[in-house]
Write a protein that holds these residues in place. Structure first.
Motif, PDB file in Angstrom:
ATOM      1  N   GLY A  38       5.494  -3.410  17.559  1.00 28.94           N
ATOM      2  CA  GLY A  38       4.727  -3.175  16.346  1.00 28.94           C
ATOM      3  C   GLY A  38       5.204  -3.984  15.149  1.00 28.94           C
ATOM      4  N   PRO A  39       6.524  -4.099  14.931  1.00 32.28           N
ATOM      5  CA  PRO A  39       6.993  -4.893  13.784  1.00 32.28           C
ATOM      6  C   PRO A  39       6.517  -6.345  13.807  1.00 32.28           C
ATOM      7  N   PHE A  40       6.248  -6.878  15.002  1.00 25.68           N
ATOM      8  CA  PHE A  40       5.773  -8.267  15.060  1.00 25.68           C
ATOM      9  C   PHE A  40       4.408  -8.387  14.385  1.00 25.68           C
ATOM     10  N   PHE A  41       3.501  -7.438  14.697  1.00 22.23           N
ATOM     11  CA  PHE A  41       2.182  -7.453  14.068  1.00 22.23           C
ATOM     12  C   PHE A  41       2.310  -7.204  12.558  1.00 22.23           C
ATOM     13  N   THR A  42       3.196  -6.281  12.196  1.00 22.21           N
ATOM     14  CA  THR A  42       3.428  -5.997  10.778  1.00 22.21           C
ATOM     15  C   THR A  42       3.996  -7.231  10.083  1.00 22.21           C
ATOM     16  N   PHE A  43       4.874  -7.910  10.804  1.00 19.26           N
ATOM     17  CA  PHE A  43       5.517  -9.120  10.297  1.00 19.26           C
ATOM     18  C   PHE A  43       4.481 -10.171   9.914  1.00 19.26           C
ATOM     19  N   ILE A  44       3.516 -10.399  10.802  1.00 19.23           N
ATOM     20  CA  ILE A  44       2.460 -11.380  10.548  1.00 19.23           C
ATOM     21  C   ILE A  44       1.611 -10.947   9.356  1.00 19.23           C
ATOM     22  N   GLY A  45       1.241  -9.655   9.339  1.00 18.81           N
ATOM     23  CA  GLY A  45       0.438  -9.142   8.235  1.00 18.81           C
ATOM     24  C   GLY A  45       1.166  -9.225   6.908  1.00 18.81           C
ATOM     25  N   ALA A  46       2.479  -8.954   6.925  1.00 13.02           N
ATOM     26  CA  ALA A  46       3.270  -8.996   5.692  1.00 13.02           C
ATOM     27  C   ALA A  46       3.304 -10.399   5.099  1.00 13.02           C
ATOM     28  N   ILE A  47       3.303 -11.410   5.972  1.00 14.03           N
ATOM     29  CA  ILE A  47       3.330 -12.797   5.508  1.00 14.03           C
ATOM     30  C   ILE A  47       2.004 -13.173   4.851  1.00 14.03           C
ATOM     31  N   PHE A  48       0.881 -12.846   5.530  1.00 13.47           N
ATOM     32  CA  PHE A  48      -0.426 -13.305   5.054  1.00 13.47           C
ATOM     33  C   PHE A  48      -1.034 -12.396   3.981  1.00 13.47           C
ATOM     34  N   ILE A  49      -0.727 -11.090   4.047  1.00 10.65           N
ATOM     35  CA  ILE A  49      -1.341 -10.160   3.092  1.00 10.65           C
ATOM     36  C   ILE A  49      -0.472  -9.967   1.848  1.00 10.65           C
ATOM     37  N   TYR A  50       0.821  -9.717   2.082  1.00 11.98           N
ATOM     38  CA  TYR A  50       1.712  -9.408   0.956  1.00 11.98           C
ATOM     39  C   TYR A  50       2.618 -10.577   0.569  1.00 11.98           C
ATOM     40  N   GLN A  51       2.476 -11.694   1.265  1.00 15.25           N
ATOM     41  CA  GLN A  51       3.261 -12.896   0.966  1.00 15.25           C
ATOM     42  C   GLN A  51       4.777 -12.644   1.025  1.00 15.25           C
ATOM     43  N   GLU A  52       5.176 -11.764   1.922  1.00 18.24           N
ATOM     44  CA  GLU A  52       6.611 -11.576   2.132  1.00 18.24           C
ATOM     45  C   GLU A  52       7.142 -12.792   2.883  1.00 18.24           C
ATOM     46  N   LYS A  53       8.299 -13.276   2.462  1.00 21.10           N
ATOM     47  CA  LYS A  53       8.812 -14.532   3.011  1.00 21.10           C
ATOM     48  C   LYS A  53      10.053 -14.292   3.860  1.00 21.10           C
ATOM     49  N   PRO A  54       9.919 -14.429   5.189  1.00 17.87           N
ATOM     50  CA  PRO A  54      11.071 -14.237   6.077  1.00 17.87           C
ATOM     51  C   PRO A  54      11.980 -15.464   6.071  1.00 17.87           C
ATOM     52  N   ASN A  55      13.241 -15.220   6.385  1.00 14.44           N
ATOM     53  CA  ASN A  55      14.162 -16.344   6.523  1.00 14.44           C
ATOM     54  C   ASN A  55      14.356 -16.640   8.013  1.00 14.44           C
ATOM     55  N   PRO A  56      15.066 -17.703   8.377  1.00 16.59           N
ATOM     56  CA  PRO A  56      15.204 -18.075   9.795  1.00 16.59           C
ATOM     57  C   PRO A  56      15.742 -16.963  10.689  1.00 16.59           C
ATOM     58  N   LEU A  57      16.734 -16.192  10.209  1.00 10.62           N
ATOM     59  CA  LEU A  57      17.283 -15.102  11.031  1.00 10.62           C
ATOM     60  C   LEU A  57      16.224 -14.050  11.330  1.00 10.62           C
ATOM     61  N   GLN A  58      15.356 -13.778  10.366  1.00  9.25           N
ATOM     62  CA  GLN A  58      14.295 -12.794  10.576  1.00  9.25           C
ATOM     63  C   GLN A  58      13.286 -13.283  11.615  1.00  9.25           C
ATOM     64  N   GLY A  69      -1.372   0.858  15.044  1.00  8.85           N
ATOM     65  CA  GLY A  69      -0.266   1.455  14.302  1.00  8.85           C
ATOM     66  C   GLY A  69       0.328   0.487  13.298  1.00  8.85           C
ATOM     67  N   ALA A  70       0.447  -0.789  13.704  1.00  8.35           N
ATOM     68  CA  ALA A  70       0.968  -1.812  12.787  1.00  8.35           C
ATOM     69  C   ALA A  70       0.012  -2.031  11.623  1.00  8.35           C
ATOM     70  N   SER A  71      -1.293  -1.996  11.901  1.00 15.53           N
ATOM     71  CA  SER A  71      -2.293  -2.144  10.837  1.00 15.53           C
ATOM     72  C   SER A  71      -2.174  -1.002   9.841  1.00 15.53           C
ATOM     73  N   SER A  72      -1.952   0.195  10.360  1.00 11.45           N
ATOM     74  CA  SER A  72      -1.781   1.354   9.486  1.00 11.45           C
ATOM     75  C   SER A  72      -0.529   1.210   8.631  1.00 11.45           C
ATOM     76  N   GLY A  73       0.537   0.622   9.201  1.00 12.08           N
ATOM     77  CA  GLY A  73       1.767   0.410   8.450  1.00 12.08           C
ATOM     78  C   GLY A  73       1.553  -0.505   7.259  1.00 12.08           C
ATOM     79  N   LEU A  74       0.784  -1.573   7.469  1.00  8.49           N
ATOM     80  CA  LEU A  74       0.452  -2.487   6.364  1.00  8.49           C
ATOM     81  C   LEU A  74      -0.399  -1.781   5.314  1.00  8.49           C
ATOM     82  N   TYR A  75      -1.304  -0.951   5.790  1.00  8.44           N
ATOM     83  CA  TYR A  75      -2.192  -0.195   4.910  1.00  8.44           C
ATOM     84  C   TYR A  75      -1.404   0.819   4.071  1.00  8.44           C
ATOM     85  N   ASP A  76      -0.333   1.360   4.670  1.00  8.34           N
ATOM     86  CA  ASP A  76       0.512   2.335   3.968  1.00  8.34           C
ATOM     87  C   ASP A  76       1.088   1.747   2.677  1.00  8.34           C
TER      88      ASP A  76
END
Length: 299
Positions: free
Chosen positions: A109-129, A170-177
């Motif tokens: 689930g975090p993988f889907f959330t991860f993608i959504g966080a980048i495109f929707i909320y512009q969260e910026k992961p680093n290489p380790l993430q 579930g990941a979509s709901s997490g982004l929506y939260d």
């Protein structure tokens, strides 16, 4: 602070998954799901009543359930629809698959959330993430090989597709939260109360069509104490999770990954309690998932 709240949410989610497996094993899925949500709703009901008659006290203890607009009710109802679909798929899969297979797939689930966080909320992961997330996905693929030894062919088993669908929803709901908590400024208990209420309505409608009219299905239902426990543990876990999301600095992609640490309880303790197969081999991909979570948490 939000990371510690996320870890508390993971602890209660792990216990919640164990009780959920016991509740649905050899049981009717929909009435179990309705029972768990209803028990969670009943935990919150006294705070709703208290918010009307003892508003100052409930505000003082931080459990005030606020009045909200009809538009906000609509947003919460949408969340209830998403999660109802996710749970229906997840409970059906859990009924037919070992918990040590279901839980690690859910950990993607975090993988889907991860993608959504980048495109929707512009969260910026680093290489380790990045490494951590792909390590989680690779570890889940390892579980598919172990699953074949238990007669579970991932490409041909419909319950595998069900749990993957549940994970995506579930990941979509997490982004929506994050939108509900931060953009609409909802407090955790207000969101939880109305979410449970609308989910009960949705499930009741489904049961009125598929379960209540069927005498044979009603006879197959078995009441278990874990149905109540699932609801209480779910409300507790979500409370800590939403409290974490209230922090403006909280990153949804990291919080989602932290919650996956619940798999320690589900795989290790659950494997022993339900006496499932290949527990030692499952510890290998489990370690991969935990290392992925570690990289994300400490990067």
């Amino acid at each position: 602070m939000w990371m510690y709240l996320g870890l508390l949410a993971a602890l209660f989610l792990g216990l919640h998954n164990l009780c959920k497996k016991h509740a649905v094993q050899g049981n009717e899925v929909f009435p179990v799901l309705l029972g768990t949500i209803t028990s969670g709703f009943l935990v919150l009901l006294p705070f709703y009543i208290g918010s009307h008659y003892f508003s100052e006290y409930t505000k003082e203890i931080g459990l005030y359930i606020a009045q909200i607009s009809w538009k906000t009710h609509g947003f919460i109802f949408l969340k209830s629809m998403i999660m109802s679909a996710s749970w229906i798929l997840a409970y059906q899969a859990l009924k037919h698959l070992p918990i040590t297979i279901v839980t690690p797939i859910r950990s993607a689930g975090p993988f889907f959330t991860f993608i959504g966080a980048i495109f929707i909320y512009q969260e910026k992961p680093n290489p380790l993430q990045w490494i951590g997330f792909f390590l989680i996905i690779f570890s889940v693929l390892l579980y598919s090989r172990i699953g074949k030894k238990e007669g579970i062919i991932f490409k041909k088993n419909k319950w595998i597709f069900a749990i993957i669908g549940a994970t995506f929803l579930g990941a979509s709901s997490g982004l929506y939260d994050k939108f509900l908590i931060q953009n609409l400024a909802l407090n955790p208990q207000t969101l939880q109360f109305w979410f449970c209420w609308y989910t009960i309505i949705i499930l009741f409608v489904i049961l009125s069509i598929t379960w209540f009219p069927n005498i044979e299905k009603r006879k197959e239902f078995k009441w278990r104490w874990t149905i109540l426990a699932v609801g209480v543990l779910f409300v507790t876990a979500d409370y800590f999770y939403f409290r974490a999301l209230q922090d403006p600095d909280a990153l949804i992609m990291l919080l989602s990954a932290i919650k996956r640490s619940q798999i320690i309880i589900a795989v290790v303790v659950g494997g022993l309690v339900f006496k499932e197969k290949n527990k030692r081999k499952k510890l290998i991909p489990l370690s991969g998932i935990m290392i992925g979570v570690f990289l994300i948490l400490y990067s």
